[in-house]
Design a protein around this motif. Structure first.
Motif, PDB file in Angstrom:
ATOM      1  N   PRO A   1      45.716  54.558  37.466  1.00 57.50           N
ATOM      2  CA  PRO A   1      46.998  54.160  36.879  1.00 57.50           C
ATOM      3  C   PRO A   1      47.177  52.649  36.761  1.00 57.50           C
ATOM      4  O   PRO A   1      47.716  52.168  35.767  1.00 57.50           O
ATOM      5  CB  PRO A   1      48.032  54.760  37.843  1.00 57.50           C
ATOM      6  N   VAL A   2      46.733  51.879  37.763  1.00 65.94           N
ATOM      7  CA  VAL A   2      47.003  50.435  37.744  1.00 65.94           C
ATOM      8  C   VAL A   2      45.989  49.703  38.623  1.00 65.94           C
ATOM      9  O   VAL A   2      45.462  50.260  39.587  1.00 65.94           O
ATOM     10  CB  VAL A   2      48.443  50.159  38.245  1.00 65.94           C
ATOM     11  N   LEU A   3      45.719  48.454  38.244  1.00 72.93           N
ATOM     12  CA  LEU A   3      44.896  47.558  39.064  1.00 72.93           C
ATOM     13  C   LEU A   3      45.813  46.485  39.628  1.00 72.93           C
ATOM     14  O   LEU A   3      46.435  45.730  38.871  1.00 72.93           O
ATOM     15  CB  LEU A   3      43.805  46.894  38.220  1.00 72.93           C
ATOM     16  N   CYS A   4      45.904  46.386  40.939  1.00 74.21           N
ATOM     17  CA  CYS A   4      46.728  45.353  41.564  1.00 74.21           C
ATOM     18  C   CYS A   4      45.886  44.104  41.777  1.00 74.21           C
ATOM     19  O   CYS A   4      44.810  44.166  42.378  1.00 74.21           O
ATOM     20  CB  CYS A   4      47.298  45.850  42.889  1.00 74.21           C
ATOM     21  N   GLU A   5      46.366  42.986  41.284  1.00 72.06           N
ATOM     22  CA  GLU A   5      45.634  41.720  41.342  1.00 72.06           C
ATOM     23  C   GLU A   5      46.422  40.688  42.145  1.00 72.06           C
ATOM     24  O   GLU A   5      47.656  40.775  42.243  1.00 72.06           O
ATOM     25  CB  GLU A   5      45.382  41.212  39.915  1.00 72.06           C
ATOM     26  N   GLY A   6      45.690  39.746  42.727  1.00 71.70           N
ATOM     27  CA  GLY A   6      46.326  38.679  43.487  1.00 71.70           C
ATOM     28  C   GLY A   6      46.679  37.492  42.606  1.00 71.70           C
ATOM     29  O   GLY A   6      46.716  37.589  41.380  1.00 71.70           O
ATOM     30  N   ARG A   7      46.920  36.359  43.236  1.00 70.95           N
ATOM     31  CA  ARG A   7      47.281  35.153  42.474  1.00 70.95           C
ATOM     32  C   ARG A   7      46.562  33.954  43.075  1.00 70.95           C
ATOM     33  O   ARG A   7      45.902  34.044  44.104  1.00 70.95           O
ATOM     34  CB  ARG A   7      48.792  34.939  42.513  1.00 70.95           C
ATOM     35  N   GLY A   8      46.691  32.811  42.416  1.00 71.24           N
ATOM     36  CA  GLY A   8      46.061  31.578  42.897  1.00 71.24           C
ATOM     37  C   GLY A   8      44.772  31.284  42.158  1.00 71.24           C
ATOM     38  O   GLY A   8      44.651  31.556  40.961  1.00 71.24           O
ATOM     39  N   THR A   9      43.782  30.741  42.872  1.00 66.74           N
ATOM     40  CA  THR A   9      42.505  30.380  42.266  1.00 66.74           C
ATOM     41  C   THR A   9      41.360  30.884  43.132  1.00 66.74           C
ATOM     42  O   THR A   9      41.536  31.225  44.301  1.00 66.74           O
ATOM     43  CB  THR A   9      42.374  28.850  42.124  1.00 66.74           C
ATOM     44  N   VAL A  10      40.164  30.918  42.529  1.00 67.72           N
ATOM     45  CA  VAL A  10      38.975  31.340  43.254  1.00 67.72           C
ATOM     46  C   VAL A  10      37.780  30.565  42.713  1.00 67.72           C
ATOM     47  O   VAL A  10      37.735  30.220  41.526  1.00 67.72           O
ATOM     48  CB  VAL A  10      38.749  32.862  43.112  1.00 67.72           C
ATOM     49  N   ARG A  11      36.833  30.269  43.582  1.00 68.01           N
ATOM     50  CA  ARG A  11      35.640  29.557  43.148  1.00 68.01           C
ATOM     51  C   ARG A  11      34.597  30.552  42.654  1.00 68.01           C
ATOM     52  O   ARG A  11      34.384  31.607  43.260  1.00 68.01           O
ATOM     53  CB  ARG A  11      35.031  28.746  44.293  1.00 68.01           C
ATOM     54  N   CYS A  12      33.965  30.263  41.548  1.00 64.72           N
ATOM     55  CA  CYS A  12      32.872  31.088  41.048  1.00 64.72           C
ATOM     56  C   CYS A  12      31.768  30.153  40.558  1.00 64.72           C
ATOM     57  O   CYS A  12      31.802  28.948  40.809  1.00 64.72           O
ATOM     58  CB  CYS A  12      33.354  32.016  39.932  1.00 64.72           C
ATOM     59  N   GLN A  13      30.787  30.705  39.841  1.00 71.02           N
ATOM     60  CA  GLN A  13      29.647  29.909  39.376  1.00 71.02           C
ATOM     61  C   GLN A  13      30.070  28.774  38.451  1.00 71.02           C
ATOM     62  O   GLN A  13      29.346  27.803  38.295  1.00 71.02           O
ATOM     63  CB  GLN A  13      28.656  30.820  38.646  1.00 71.02           C
ATOM     64  N   HIS A  14      31.234  28.883  37.821  1.00 72.66           N
ATOM     65  CA  HIS A  14      31.671  27.880  36.848  1.00 72.66           C
ATOM     66  C   HIS A  14      32.699  26.916  37.409  1.00 72.66           C
ATOM     67  O   HIS A  14      33.300  26.144  36.671  1.00 72.66           O
ATOM     68  CB  HIS A  14      32.236  28.575  35.606  1.00 72.66           C
ATOM     69  N   GLY A  15      32.963  26.988  38.730  1.00 80.86           N
ATOM     70  CA  GLY A  15      33.957  26.114  39.326  1.00 80.86           C
ATOM     71  C   GLY A  15      35.132  26.927  39.840  1.00 80.86           C
ATOM     72  O   GLY A  15      35.033  28.123  40.067  1.00 80.86           O
ATOM     73  N   ILE A  16      36.261  26.270  39.995  1.00 80.31           N
ATOM     74  CA  ILE A  16      37.463  26.928  40.490  1.00 80.31           C
ATOM     75  C   ILE A  16      38.295  27.398  39.308  1.00 80.31           C
ATOM     76  O   ILE A  16      38.692  26.598  38.450  1.00 80.31           O
ATOM     77  CB  ILE A  16      38.274  25.982  41.401  1.00 80.31           C
ATOM     78  N   LEU A  17      38.571  28.694  39.250  1.00 77.66           N
ATOM     79  CA  LEU A  17      39.259  29.294  38.113  1.00 77.66           C
ATOM     80  C   LEU A  17      40.531  30.010  38.554  1.00 77.66           C
ATOM     81  O   LEU A  17      40.636  30.463  39.694  1.00 77.66           O
ATOM     82  CB  LEU A  17      38.344  30.312  37.417  1.00 77.66           C
ATOM     83  N   PRO A  18      41.498  30.141  37.650  1.00 77.16           N
ATOM     84  CA  PRO A  18      42.728  30.861  37.984  1.00 77.16           C
ATOM     85  C   PRO A  18      42.485  32.369  38.045  1.00 77.16           C
ATOM     86  O   PRO A  18      41.571  32.890  37.408  1.00 77.16           O
ATOM     87  CB  PRO A  18      43.667  30.506  36.824  1.00 77.16           C
ATOM     88  N   ILE A  19      43.318  33.045  38.807  1.00 75.18           N
ATOM     89  CA  ILE A  19      43.246  34.501  38.961  1.00 75.18           C
ATOM     90  C   ILE A  19      44.317  35.141  38.072  1.00 75.18           C
ATOM     91  O   ILE A  19      45.454  34.683  38.074  1.00 75.18           O
ATOM     92  CB  ILE A  19      43.478  34.892  40.429  1.00 75.18           C
ATOM     93  N   PRO A  20      43.965  36.198  37.305  1.00 74.26           N
ATOM     94  CA  PRO A  20      42.640  36.819  37.185  1.00 74.26           C
ATOM     95  C   PRO A  20      41.664  35.907  36.459  1.00 74.26           C
ATOM     96  O   PRO A  20      42.051  35.202  35.516  1.00 74.26           O
ATOM     97  CB  PRO A  20      42.911  38.095  36.385  1.00 74.26           C
ATOM     98  N   VAL A  21      40.417  35.935  36.883  1.00 76.28           N
ATOM     99  CA  VAL A  21      39.401  35.096  36.244  1.00 76.28           C
ATOM    100  C   VAL A  21      39.200  35.566  34.808  1.00 76.28           C
ATOM    101  O   VAL A  21      39.549  36.705  34.461  1.00 76.28           O
ATOM    102  CB  VAL A  21      38.073  35.141  37.027  1.00 76.28           C
TER     103      VAL A  21
END
Length: 437
Positions: A183-203
């Motif tokens: 029915p739904v995907l619950c997502e967080g907030r803020g930023t996360v580091r990945c291979q391309h740097g720090i990105l906003p959530i959802p990436v």
């Protein structure tokens, strides 16, 4: 007869959480281990254990990478951009960036397809895995504005991603899952580091998957990434419905643990469910002999420039997504052009999902629909014995007598397994139960 799986993604979803939940539901570990050993991929081992998350016992599936393949996916300080600048430099190859790490392993969608095709997976499991990778590659392709076949290895070809996705496909196939409700995907907030740097959530990859596949996303106050690209791609590839039945019974529960530590429990709960029989049990016996009423939706559209292959695929997708019936009627349109009228019968709650499939897969730009009342016989699904094994059948009641309708897929499966003609099994079921009430 396949099973219906409900994925409760209130703490998000990732690849390892999904594998763990399916293993907890009973997927065969030996089957999974045999497939993973057949992969032409090195640098990993898997561990399956029990852990406690927020006081809840859960299964944990861990892909343990060697030093050369480690990607810090579960390192919270790294993910949030703290205290790892020097660590990155130590792992860099020439330019001092994480993107250059393991530059010798450029696995793209072609290489991954080859790995899967030459594995010990069943054809159905291969199909599931390849679809997940295609969705993931398409999302990364859009995010970086590069062709799908040029998407860099770390987006779709990291060792842990390959193992997680292959494992999900193998487990779904082993459990005989044919319907998946999310029915739904619950997502967080803020930023996360990945291979391309720090990105906003959802990436970007997750946002692209959600958009392209019409998934329902709910933003929460949890600080951190709850839905990973792999998790989103899994849902997009296997989801058949986004609404639960009004009432249902839970047959079995599996709980998969996540690795990251957030405010929410960090578990994925997976359940085998079936529509509730409570109302049927409570009916007056005399009412079983009466016809009943319900309301359905009939959708139709004219299609005059699609190939037979496309139309066949559309029918398959619609039936898998919950359509009660799908058929084509040949017609001649204006200018005497041969065409087809696509008719879809469905319940109202499935209408939006099915419309999206028709718009995505065909050239139509408009769909007509109407609500229709219908008369249906009370029915139930039973398991009936035969000399060769058990078969599922639909049993309808009319005027105090039962009418038996063997389920095609169930009879066909038994026919293949025992090498007994389909008609012989079908005829036996009908005749053996002809006079029963």
């Amino acid at each position: 007869m396949g099973k219906t799986l409900y994925l409760e993604c209130y703490s998000g979803i990732s690849g390892d959480m999904t594998v763990a939940a399916l293993l907890d539901l009973g997927a065969d570990r030996l089957v999974l281990d045999r497939v993973l050993k057949s992969l032409k991929v090195s640098g990993f081992e898997t561990k399956i254990s029990r852990v406690v998350k927020s006081g809840i016992d859960a299964c944990d599936f861990d892909v343990v990478l060697d030093k050369e393949h480690e990607n810090h996916d579960h390192d919270m300080e790294y993910l949030h951009g703290h205290h790892h600048e020097g660590h990155e430099r130590n792992h860099a190859h020439g330019t001092g960036t994480v993107q250059d790490h393991h530059h010798h392993e450029h696995r793209g969608i072609k290489e991954i397809t080859c790995i899967i095709e030459h594995s010990a997976m069943t054809e159905n499991a291969k199909k599931i895995a390849l679809r997940i990778f295609e969705i993931l590659a398409e999302a990364e392709s859009k995010a970086h504005n590069v062709p799908v076949d040029q998407v860099h290895f770390h987006e779709v070809g990291a060792v842990d991603s390959i193992v997680d996705i292959v494992s999900v496909a193998v487990c779904l196939d082993d459990l005989d899952v044919t319907e998946v409700i999310v029915p739904v995907l619950c997502e967080g907030r803020g930023t996360v580091r990945c291979q391309h740097g720090i990105l906003p959530i959802p990436v970007p990859a997750v946002a692209n998957i959600v958009s392209a596949n019409h998934l329902h996303l709910k933003m929460t106050e949890v600080e951190g990434e709850l839905v990973t690209p792999t998790g989103a791609a899994i849902v997009a590839a296997v989801k058949t419905k986004d609404k639960l039945p009004e009432t249902f019974e839970i047959q079995k529960i599996g709980i998969g643990a996540g690795k990251r530590q957030y405010e929410c429990p960090g578990i994925l709960r997976a359940m085998f469910i079936s529509e509730s029989t409570e109302q049927a049990k409570g009916r007056n016996p005399k009412a079983e002999n009466q016809e009943t009423k319900d309301t359905i939706i009939k959708m139709e559209t004219n299609i005059d420039d699609c190939s037979g292959e496309v139309l066949g695929f559309v029918m398959e997708r619609l039936m898998k997504a919950g359509a009660r019936d799908v058929h084509y009627v040949p017609v001649f349109m204006k200018k005497n052009r041969p065409a087809w009228v696509l008719n879809v019968i469905c319940k109202e709650e499935d209408m939006e999902t099915l419309q999206n499939i028709i718009f995505e897969e065909t050239t139509t730009i408009g769909i007509r629909y109407s609500r229709m009342e219908r008369t249906i016989l009370p029915r139930e699904t039973r398991t009936l014995p035969t000399p060769w094994g058990e078969v599922l059948a639909k049993v309808c009641t009319l005027n105090g007598k039962e009418q038996i309708y063997p389920e095609y897929e169930s009879v066909a499966q038994l026919s293949r397994e025992k090498e007994i003609p389909f008609t012989e099994i079908y005829r036996y079921i009908v005749l053996a139960n002809k006079d029963k009430e």
